[in-house]
Motif scaffolding. Structure first.
Motif: not given
Length: 265
Positions: A212-221
């Protein structure tokens, strides 16, 4: 806790009991990144979180092998030294994925499941601006030498306003000269081309192992599109969070992990 792995003293957190979960942090963090999640999980799982070589309180050999196979070998040796009785649930973030996913490729039989927080493990990723600076000789050394606490804390709070200040401050306090050298060697070893073949092999692992992937959508990198490169349709986007979801939203991150693991039973 500490273990000696290939002559290096490796410090690690060990909490709880039950099925083992191995947490691998990113850059410029330490095992402290996982503290909030572990506090919520330790009553149900055995939580193991090392400081990776050269980070935090862990030593690093002068000739440490930063190739993907070298990183996989380190994790394999660390896990063997733990003498666990069962395969682990692997949880990775940022550059911790270079170590962890490479180990999963090389030793898939030792991995029961994989949870991935914001990272890249593909030949198609291109380094973010700061990563490109660190990958540049002299410029990388200069940027780290000039990075004082105010600059460090301010730059991260701008892109991750929900990341607790104490987490950022602790990361800065762990940035020793040893860590600076480790960061530069690691980033300079990770040309996109090194993932050729490894990314394809990981896709095969993902067909056989729950991922599974858990992703912070505001990632600037790391661009949001990268979340779909890990061979799984099980992706949870946390729209209000940035690159450091495990520390920004430990309750939600732990909930995603527990729900995922419960579905395996």
């Amino acid at each position: 806790m500490q273990l000696t792995v290939n002559g290096q003293t490796i410090k690690y957190l060990l909490r709880g009991e039950g099925e083992p979960i191995l947490f691998l942090h990113g850059n410029p963090d330490t095992s402290h990144l996982w503290s909030g999640m572990i506090a919520l999980l330790e009553k149900q799982y055995l939580c193991i979180a090392p400081d990776l070589p050269g980070y935090g309180e862990s030593e690093i050999a002068p000739d440490f092998d930063f190739s993907l196979s070298g990183q996989a070998n380190f994790i394999d040796d660390f896990v063997k030294a733990l003498k666990l009785d069962s395969p682990v649930h692997l949880v990775v973030h940022d550059v911790g994925a270079f170590f962890g996913l490479s180990w999963a490729v090389a030793c898939s039989e030792q991995v029961r499941s994989i949870t991935i927080f914001n990272t890249a493990y593909t030949r198609d990723y291109r380094w973010h601006k700061l990563g490109r600076i660190w990958r540049t000789p002299l410029l990388g050394e200069l940027s780290l030498a000039l990075m004082d606490e105010r600059t460090f804390v301010g730059s991260i709070r701008r892109v991750a306003p929900k990341l607790p200040k104490n987490v950022i401050t602790q990361s800065y306090q762990q940035l020793t000269k040893k860590t600076h050298k480790t960061m530069l060697k690691l980033y300079r070893a990770m040309n996109p081309s090194v993932f050729i073949g490894w990314d394809e092999r990981f896709q095969r692992v993902a067909r056989q192992t729950p991922v599974q992937v858990v992703w912070g959508s505001q990632d600037p990198y790391i661009e949001r599109r990268i979340a779909r490169t890990f061979g799984t349709e099980k992706i949870t986007y946390l729209e209000d969070y940035s690159h450091w979801v495990p520390a920004e939203a430990p309750e939600q991150a732990a909930e995603c992990l527990v729900s995922f693991l419960n579905d395996l039973d």
